[in-house]
Design an enzyme around this catalytic site. Structure first.
Site, short mmCIF file in Angstrom:
data_model
loop_
_atom_site.label_atom_id
_atom_site.label_comp_id
_atom_site.label_asym_id
_atom_site.label_seq_id
_atom_site.Cartn_x
_atom_site.Cartn_y
_atom_site.Cartn_z
N GLU A 153 -2.36 -1.94 -2.22
CA GLU A 153 -2.75 -3.08 -1.37
C GLU A 153 -4.27 -3.22 -1.32
OE1 GLU A 153 -0.42 -1.88 2.00
OE2 GLU A 153 1.41 -2.38 0.91
N ASN B 20 2.38 6.45 5.63
CA ASN B 20 1.29 5.46 5.64
C ASN B 20 1.69 4.35 6.61
OD1 ASN B 20 -0.65 3.56 5.13
ND2 ASN B 20 0.05 3.07 3.06
N TRP B 21 1.06 4.36 7.77
CA TRP B 21 1.44 3.37 8.80
C TRP B 21 0.85 2.00 8.53
CZ3 TRP B 21 0.85 6.50 14.06
CH2 TRP B 21 1.71 7.62 14.01
N LYS B 22 -0.01 1.90 7.56
CA LYS B 22 -0.66 0.63 7.21
C LYS B 22 -1.28 -0.02 8.45
CE LYS B 22 2.61 0.12 3.48
NZ LYS B 22 3.07 -0.73 2.41
N HIS C 247 -4.91 2.69 -2.67
CA HIS C 247 -3.56 2.14 -2.46
C HIS C 247 -3.48 0.77 -3.13
CE1 HIS C 247 -0.07 0.44 -0.44
NE2 HIS C 247 0.29 1.68 -0.16
N GLU D 114 3.02 5.11 -7.21
CA GLU D 114 3.66 4.05 -6.43
C GLU D 114 3.77 2.78 -7.27
OE1 GLU D 114 3.28 4.79 -1.94
OE2 GLU D 114 1.52 3.70 -2.56
N GLY E 211 7.53 -1.76 -0.42
CA GLY E 211 7.93 -2.72 0.62
C GLY E 211 9.00 -3.71 0.18
N GLY F 77 5.94 4.29 3.40
CA GLY F 77 5.35 3.21 4.19
C GLY F 77 6.24 2.82 5.35
N GLY F 78 7.00 1.76 5.20
CA GLY F 78 7.81 1.20 6.28
C GLY F 78 8.65 2.22 7.02
N SER G 257 9.47 2.17 -1.24
CA SER G 257 10.79 1.99 -0.63
C SER G 257 11.57 3.29 -0.47
CB SER G 257 11.60 0.95 -1.41
OG SER G 257 10.97 -0.31 -1.33
C1 PEP Z 1 3.27 2.47 0.69
O1 PEP Z 1 2.74 1.57 1.27
O2 PEP Z 1 2.59 3.40 0.25
C2 PEP Z 1 4.72 2.44 0.52
C3 PEP Z 1 5.26 3.26 -0.31
O3 PEP Z 1 5.42 1.51 1.27
P1 PEP Z 1 7.02 1.41 1.43
O4 PEP Z 1 7.55 2.80 1.63
O5 PEP Z 1 7.23 0.53 2.62
O6 PEP Z 1 7.55 0.82 0.17
#
Ligand code: PEP
Length: 260
Positions: A100, A13-15, A98, A168, A174, A235-236, A214
């Protein structure tokens, strides 16, 4: 260990990161290495404006493209929204609900349900996200919250082809503070039981349920050694080609060689 009925899946997920040019550069940097890994389905989810360019890059590739959100109507006066009709030629997957989106844009389980139905109508596979806050976890409400989100998201559906669910925990997204594998596995078992209750055991057995929060190449194996955890939503760490490739390689190794 891998389930005989569920192909492991890693989705990035590049957000709200990458311009169109950066998205193309990123996908080019990871593509060759990713295509060598055949036992894991791989999905990249760039921002809407890069979907077309990334889709073209990956046209002849087994790597799949996903969107990060969708609206529930096909077309009309909904300024700024993107419909499933628009997404269907460009991607196979779509992330829905998600945390967010729930947190910053007020998405409710009812909205998640509408988006899920609209996606299915246009043969998009939903990656439905669920997860509890830290306060809810500390209050012992994790199971209650997760059940409510799963039941609300899937309400009224008789079938859900291609459904993927991502567990999640919000406190893990994050933050660099991932869940333990054992805790994630326990929640994912409950999610699968809820899916079985709603859609039947055969559907539950083919539904892939991912962990997200994470995830890195250093910790992904800790999750994937559990047969109930079918992959990760990343994500990141999905924004660095070497790191994303390492996560997918670790998944291949964990799912095709390790037993717990
Ligand atoms: C996400 O946004 O779905 C996520 C899991 O982010 P991260 O891996 O950065 O915690």
């Amino acid at each position: 260990m891998s389930s005989p009925t569920r192909l492991p899946l890693i989705a990035g997920n590049w957000k709200m990161n990458t311009t169109v040019a950066e998205a193309v550069t990123l996908v080019r940097a990871m593509r060759t290495e990713l295509e060598r890994i055949t036992g894991v389905e791989q999905v990249v989810c760039p921002p809407f404006v890069s979907l077309d360019a990334v889709h073209r890059e990956l046209e002849a590739s087994p790597i799949q493209v996903g969107a990060q959100d969708v609206f529930w109507e096909d077309k009309g006066a909904y300024t700024g929204e993107i419909s499933p009709v628009m997404l269907a030629p460009l991607c196979r997957y779509v992330i829905i609900g998600h945390s967010e989106r729930r947190q910053y844009f007020g998405e409710t389980d009812e909205i998640v349900n509408r988006k899920l139905r609209a996606s299915l109508q246009h043969r998009l596979s939903p990656i439905m996200c669920v997860g509890e806050t830290l306060a809810e976890r500390e209050a012992g409400q994790t199971d209650l919250i997760i059940e409510r989100q799963v039941r609300g998201g899937l309400a009224g559906l008789a079938a859900c082809p291609g459904l993927v669910i991502a567990y999640e925990p919000i406190w893990a997204i994050g933050t660099g503070r991932a869940s333990s594998g054992a805790d994630a596995e326990a929640v994912i078992r409950r999610i699968r039981a809820a899916v079985a209750d709603l859609l039947g055991e055969p559907v539950a057995q083919i539904t892939r349920i991912l962990y997200g929060g994470s995830v890195t190449s250093a910790n992904v194996a800790e999750f994937l050694r559990y047969p109930e955890i079918d992959g990760g939503l990343v994500g990141g760490a999905s924004l660095r080609s070497d790191e994303f490739v390492a996560i997918v390689w670790s998944t291949e190794i964990a799912k095709h060689s390790t037993t717990i």
